[in-house]
Design a protein around this motif. Structure first.
Motif, PDB file in Angstrom:
ATOM      1  N   ASN A   1       0.867  -1.173   0.000  1.00  0.00           N
ATOM      2  CA  ASN A   1       0.000   0.000   0.000  1.00  0.00           C
ATOM      3  C   ASN A   1       0.904   1.224   0.000  1.00  0.00           C
ATOM      4  O   ASN A   1       1.551   1.524   1.010  1.00  0.00           O
ATOM      5  CB  ASN A   1      -0.900   0.010   1.236  1.00  0.00           C
ATOM      6  CG  ASN A   1      -1.673   1.316   1.372  1.00  0.00           C
ATOM      7  OD1 ASN A   1      -1.799   2.083   0.415  1.00  0.00           O
ATOM      8  ND2 ASN A   1      -2.193   1.564   2.562  1.00  0.00           N
ATOM      9  N   PRO A   2       1.000   1.945  -1.122  1.00  0.00           N
ATOM     10  CA  PRO A   2       1.922   3.089  -1.183  1.00  0.00           C
ATOM     11  C   PRO A   2       1.670   4.149  -0.120  1.00  0.00           C
ATOM     12  O   PRO A   2       2.577   4.908   0.233  1.00  0.00           O
ATOM     13  CB  PRO A   2       1.685   3.652  -2.592  1.00  0.00           C
ATOM     14  CG  PRO A   2       1.213   2.468  -3.390  1.00  0.00           C
ATOM     15  CD  PRO A   2       0.366   1.685  -2.429  1.00  0.00           C
ATOM     16  N   GLY A   3       0.457   4.190   0.415  1.00  0.00           N
ATOM     17  CA  GLY A   3       0.139   5.170   1.438  1.00  0.00           C
ATOM     18  C   GLY A   3       0.871   4.964   2.744  1.00  0.00           C
ATOM     19  O   GLY A   3       0.844   5.835   3.616  1.00  0.00           O
ATOM     20  N   ARG A   4       1.536   3.812   2.906  1.00  0.00           N
ATOM     21  CA  ARG A   4       2.291   3.548   4.135  1.00  0.00           C
ATOM     22  C   ARG A   4       3.745   4.002   4.036  1.00  0.00           C
ATOM     23  O   ARG A   4       4.441   4.083   5.052  1.00  0.00           O
ATOM     24  CB  ARG A   4       2.276   2.040   4.448  1.00  0.00           C
ATOM     25  CG  ARG A   4       0.967   1.519   4.960  1.00  0.00           C
ATOM     26  CD  ARG A   4       1.166   0.166   5.636  1.00  0.00           C
ATOM     27  NE  ARG A   4       1.567  -0.872   4.697  1.00  0.00           N
ATOM     28  CZ  ARG A   4       0.736  -1.787   4.203  1.00  0.00           C
ATOM     29  NH1 ARG A   4      -0.534  -1.768   4.541  1.00  0.00           N
ATOM     30  NH2 ARG A   4       1.181  -2.707   3.370  1.00  0.00           N
ATOM     31  N   ILE A   5       4.244   4.246   2.833  1.00  0.00           N
ATOM     32  CA  ILE A   5       5.686   4.436   2.657  1.00  0.00           C
ATOM     33  C   ILE A   5       6.178   5.715   3.310  1.00  0.00           C
ATOM     34  O   ILE A   5       7.205   5.731   4.001  1.00  0.00           O
ATOM     35  CB  ILE A   5       6.056   4.450   1.157  1.00  0.00           C
ATOM     36  CG1 ILE A   5       5.595   3.171   0.467  1.00  0.00           C
ATOM     37  CG2 ILE A   5       7.563   4.623   0.995  1.00  0.00           C
ATOM     38  CD1 ILE A   5       5.756   3.199  -1.053  1.00  0.00           C
TER      39      ILE A   5
ATOM     40  N   LEU B   1      -7.055   8.184   9.163  1.00  0.00           N
ATOM     41  CA  LEU B   1      -6.486   7.834   7.870  1.00  0.00           C
ATOM     42  C   LEU B   1      -5.198   7.037   8.028  1.00  0.00           C
ATOM     43  O   LEU B   1      -4.931   6.121   7.242  1.00  0.00           O
ATOM     44  CB  LEU B   1      -6.223   9.103   7.053  1.00  0.00           C
ATOM     45  CG  LEU B   1      -7.435   9.709   6.335  1.00  0.00           C
ATOM     46  CD1 LEU B   1      -7.064  11.047   5.729  1.00  0.00           C
ATOM     47  CD2 LEU B   1      -7.958   8.760   5.261  1.00  0.00           C
ATOM     48  N   TRP B   2      -4.384   7.384   9.014  1.00  0.00           N
ATOM     49  CA  TRP B   2      -3.164   6.614   9.245  1.00  0.00           C
ATOM     50  C   TRP B   2      -3.514   5.167   9.577  1.00  0.00           C
ATOM     51  O   TRP B   2      -2.903   4.227   9.043  1.00  0.00           O
ATOM     52  CB  TRP B   2      -2.350   7.227  10.390  1.00  0.00           C
ATOM     53  CG  TRP B   2      -1.048   6.513  10.613  1.00  0.00           C
ATOM     54  CD1 TRP B   2       0.123   6.717   9.953  1.00  0.00           C
ATOM     55  CD2 TRP B   2      -0.791   5.457  11.542  1.00  0.00           C
ATOM     56  NE1 TRP B   2       1.098   5.863  10.416  1.00  0.00           N
ATOM     57  CE2 TRP B   2       0.561   5.078  11.390  1.00  0.00           C
ATOM     58  CE3 TRP B   2      -1.581   4.801  12.484  1.00  0.00           C
ATOM     59  CZ2 TRP B   2       1.138   4.068  12.151  1.00  0.00           C
ATOM     60  CZ3 TRP B   2      -1.002   3.790  13.248  1.00  0.00           C
ATOM     61  CH2 TRP B   2       0.345   3.435  13.073  1.00  0.00           C
TER      62      TRP B   2
ATOM     63  N   SER C   1     -15.039   1.448   9.844  1.00  0.00           N
ATOM     64  CA  SER C   1     -15.512   2.263  10.953  1.00  0.00           C
ATOM     65  C   SER C   1     -14.762   3.590  11.047  1.00  0.00           C
ATOM     66  O   SER C   1     -15.364   4.653  11.257  1.00  0.00           O
ATOM     67  CB  SER C   1     -15.360   1.482  12.268  1.00  0.00           C
ATOM     68  OG  SER C   1     -15.757   2.264  13.375  1.00  0.00           O
ATOM     69  N   GLU C   2     -13.432   3.539  10.888  1.00  0.00           N
ATOM     70  CA  GLU C   2     -12.634   4.768  10.932  1.00  0.00           C
ATOM     71  C   GLU C   2     -13.009   5.697   9.791  1.00  0.00           C
ATOM     72  O   GLU C   2     -13.104   6.920   9.969  1.00  0.00           O
ATOM     73  CB  GLU C   2     -11.140   4.428  10.875  1.00  0.00           C
ATOM     74  CG  GLU C   2     -10.591   3.777  12.128  1.00  0.00           C
ATOM     75  CD  GLU C   2     -10.607   4.703  13.329  1.00  0.00           C
ATOM     76  OE1 GLU C   2     -10.522   5.939  13.131  1.00  0.00           O
ATOM     77  OE2 GLU C   2     -10.707   4.204  14.454  1.00  0.00           O
TER      78      GLU C   2
END
Length: 317
Positions: free
Chosen positions: A78-82, A289-290, A232-233
């Motif tokens: 998931n590129p959003g974690r990099i 979001l994190w 849920s988040e």
């Protein structure tokens, strides 16, 4: 061997793409970058796909005390974690210039992953502005689509190509690149799934609905829990920041992947929201979001005038 990009001077950030052709060039150039960092006594993070990681580690013959090694296919699925991982590495060495090798693109990436990895590359420039860090991003010109290489010229202020470090004439600001990544999401195969709308007081019902639906999928019990928490988040963010209402769609793909899509009337004021580990002082939206990025195998984000869409993917397991 191509001369590595000059390390960042105090208060400067260097973000360079390396266009390489073949294993020998890769090992020579990336290896030279790492050796230069070690010679300067600077901390270095190498986050590249597993096979490249093994070859570099063997060729450099240095231990984990000198270099932090990370398999990008795991970190960056998931590129959003990099970005959070890169920033945390730099934070651990605050006051010292940090050098990072980050390779978020590799052959076989899906189109959805490529768009989010491109967004990540653009946002590096925003997140690291003014920091003493140098990030080198290798691109396999023989294995990657030409469009991916072309986008690298837009997300990196400088490039290494044909033996020289040059400014990239195509470089564009992060806002422009991210806007180009906000392409319409394709509708799921097999028809539109049921749309469930929610508002204040419905959050418990959203969780129950997602859990009941997920029990009919190939997700394990643990991953089903991750999906429900992520949904849920996202729904809680809709209620707090997206106009107090939103909608949820859930479906499975032909290969068993589970997808949840949340839409609301909100707007992402901070493009870096969710891309940094939250602290006690963090805004609530960033925390949610994190967490979503950590739980999901891929997060697609689309911002438009009408609102915000999050499409969350989880592989069957």
């Amino acid at each position: 061997m191509i001369s590595p990009p000059a390390p960042a001077s105090p208060g400067a950030f260097v973000h360079t793409s390396l266009f390489y052709a073949g294993q020998a060039e890769y090992l020579a150039e990336v290896g030279g970058f790492v050796r230069a960092a070690l010679a300067a006594g600077e901390p270095v993070l190498v986050a590249v796909p597993g096979p490249r990681l093994d070859a570099l580690r063997e060729g450099l013959a240095v231990g984990t005390a000198e270099v932090t090694w990370t398999d990008m296919t795991r970190l960056g699925s998931n590129p959003g974690r990099i970005l959070a991982a890169l920033q945390e590495f730099a934070d651990r060495h605050a006051g010292r210039p940090a050098r990072i090798v980050g390779e978020p693109m590799w052959p076989g990436r899906s189109r959805a992953e490529v768009l989010e990895a491109t967004r990540h590359e653009a946002l590096i420039n925003t997140a690291f502005a003014g920091r003493r860090a140098t990030v080198l991003c290798p691109y396999d010109v023989l294995g990657l689509p030409a469009a991916v290489v072309s986008d690298a010229r837009r997300t990196h202020p400088s490039v290494i190509e044909k033996g020289r470090v040059l400014p990239s004439p195509a470089y564009a600001d992060a806002a422009s690149v991210c806007a180009d990544c906000d392409r319409p999401l394709p509708e799921p195969d097999g028809g539109a799934p049921r749309l469930v709308e929610y508002t204040h007081g419905d959050l418990g019902g959203v969780r129950e609905y997602a859990d009941a639906w997920a029990r009919g999928t190939a997700l394990s019990a643990a991953r089903r829990g991750d999906l429900v928490l992520a949904v849920s988040e996202a729904a809680a963010n809709s209620l707090a920041h997206g106009g107090g209402r939103g909608s949820l769609r859930l479906w499975s793909t032909a290969d068993g992947e589970v997808v949840a899509e949340i839409r609301d009337g909100g707007h992402l004021a901070d493009p870096l929201a969710g891309r940094r580990r939250p602290t006690l002082a963090s805004a609530n939206g960033g925390r949610g979001l994190w967490m979503i990025h950590q739980l999901c195998d891929l997060v697609e984000i689309r911002a438009s005038r009408s609102g915000l869409t999050l499409r969350l993917h989880m592989a069957a397991c």
